[in-house]
Design a protein around this motif. Sequence first.
Motif, PDB file in Angstrom:
ATOM      1  N   ARG A  46      56.627 -13.291  78.889  1.00  0.00           N
ATOM      2  CA  ARG A  46      55.207 -13.565  78.779  1.00  0.00           C
ATOM      3  C   ARG A  46      54.879 -15.005  79.163  1.00  0.00           C
ATOM      4  O   ARG A  46      53.839 -15.265  79.722  1.00  0.00           O
ATOM      5  CB  ARG A  46      54.742 -13.302  77.350  1.00  0.00           C
ATOM      6  CG  ARG A  46      54.723 -11.843  77.003  1.00  0.00           C
ATOM      7  CD  ARG A  46      54.194 -11.632  75.595  1.00  0.00           C
ATOM      8  NE  ARG A  46      54.169 -10.216  75.329  1.00  0.00           N
ATOM      9  CZ  ARG A  46      55.196  -9.529  74.861  1.00  0.00           C
ATOM     10  NH1 ARG A  46      56.318 -10.142  74.590  1.00  0.00           N
ATOM     11  NH2 ARG A  46      55.094  -8.241  74.662  1.00  0.00           N
ATOM     12  N   ASP A  47      55.761 -15.925  78.794  1.00  0.00           N
ATOM     13  CA  ASP A  47      55.547 -17.345  79.072  1.00  0.00           C
ATOM     14  C   ASP A  47      56.904 -17.972  79.351  1.00  0.00           C
ATOM     15  O   ASP A  47      57.654 -18.281  78.427  1.00  0.00           O
ATOM     16  CB  ASP A  47      54.870 -18.014  77.876  1.00  0.00           C
ATOM     17  CG  ASP A  47      54.623 -19.496  78.081  1.00  0.00           C
ATOM     18  OD1 ASP A  47      55.164 -20.087  79.047  1.00  0.00           O
ATOM     19  OD2 ASP A  47      53.900 -20.074  77.258  1.00  0.00           O
ATOM     20  N   GLU A 104      59.462 -14.305  85.700  1.00  0.00           N
ATOM     21  CA  GLU A 104      58.037 -14.215  85.362  1.00  0.00           C
ATOM     22  C   GLU A 104      57.276 -13.813  86.614  1.00  0.00           C
ATOM     23  O   GLU A 104      57.283 -14.545  87.615  1.00  0.00           O
ATOM     24  CB  GLU A 104      57.529 -15.556  84.845  1.00  0.00           C
ATOM     25  CG  GLU A 104      56.061 -15.540  84.460  1.00  0.00           C
ATOM     26  CD  GLU A 104      55.615 -16.877  83.911  1.00  0.00           C
ATOM     27  OE1 GLU A 104      55.115 -16.894  82.781  1.00  0.00           O
ATOM     28  OE2 GLU A 104      55.780 -17.903  84.612  1.00  0.00           O
ATOM     29  N   PRO A 109      52.317  -6.873  80.197  1.00  0.00           N
ATOM     30  CA  PRO A 109      53.521  -7.101  79.402  1.00  0.00           C
ATOM     31  C   PRO A 109      53.813  -5.902  78.513  1.00  0.00           C
ATOM     32  O   PRO A 109      52.907  -5.118  78.196  1.00  0.00           O
ATOM     33  CB  PRO A 109      53.162  -8.328  78.556  1.00  0.00           C
ATOM     34  CG  PRO A 109      51.684  -8.326  78.488  1.00  0.00           C
ATOM     35  CD  PRO A 109      51.194  -7.695  79.757  1.00  0.00           C
ATOM     36  N   GLU A 169      53.989  -6.241  72.220  1.00  0.00           N
ATOM     37  CA  GLU A 169      54.654  -7.239  71.397  1.00  0.00           C
ATOM     38  C   GLU A 169      55.224  -6.591  70.147  1.00  0.00           C
ATOM     39  O   GLU A 169      54.695  -5.611  69.642  1.00  0.00           O
ATOM     40  CB  GLU A 169      53.666  -8.332  70.980  1.00  0.00           C
ATOM     41  CG  GLU A 169      53.292  -9.256  72.117  1.00  0.00           C
ATOM     42  CD  GLU A 169      52.542 -10.483  71.632  1.00  0.00           C
ATOM     43  OE1 GLU A 169      52.987 -11.096  70.643  1.00  0.00           O
ATOM     44  OE2 GLU A 169      51.527 -10.813  72.256  1.00  0.00           O
ATOM     45  N   ASP A 194      59.703 -13.936  73.408  1.00  0.00           N
ATOM     46  CA  ASP A 194      59.289 -12.601  73.856  1.00  0.00           C
ATOM     47  C   ASP A 194      59.664 -11.511  72.866  1.00  0.00           C
ATOM     48  O   ASP A 194      59.523 -10.327  73.161  1.00  0.00           O
ATOM     49  CB  ASP A 194      59.902 -12.291  75.226  1.00  0.00           C
ATOM     50  CG  ASP A 194      59.224 -13.077  76.332  1.00  0.00           C
ATOM     51  OD1 ASP A 194      57.978 -13.014  76.411  1.00  0.00           O
ATOM     52  OD2 ASP A 194      59.915 -13.762  77.092  1.00  0.00           O
TER      53      ASP A 194
END
Length: 152
Positions: free
Chosen positions: A1-2, A58, A66, A69, A135
């Motif tokens: 995600r980041d 990424e 994504p 979560e 993540d």
Amino acid sequence: RDIEASLAFYRAIGLVPIYDNVIRTPRDAPNDEAAERSLRLVFLRANDDYIGILGLMEYTRPERQPRPERAPDDNVLHPGDIVLVFNVENQEEVFARAAASPGVRVGETPHVVTYPGYDGTSVIRVSFSSVYDPDGHYVELNQVLTDLPVGE
């Protein structure tokens, strides 16, 4: 995600970036806007030059959804979950840095567990700990406390 949050976490536990590039299709696209596809690929080396490489990727183009979560209170491993296991030195320090990384959630603080030895009669002592990376992947940060036989 980041990817930056992931890089901060994996650097905190001692992995070293050895490759970091943007890959575009077509390869001669001058920027992401001119590319059909674009992604950033990073390889991090663990404590061995030949094994223990972790890849982070990424996607920037096209945008991808994504995966869902993990719920903040979900501390149970599920079929298909990824489990990353690292043998670390100075576990207390590594665990503290990992736990302080942005987006990381503590699973279990360091404590000693035992496993059956390779010969079936001895015991292997391990200081076990775990966190969930930015993540939500389950990561064990363990320090083996028993001298293992050579080649095992």
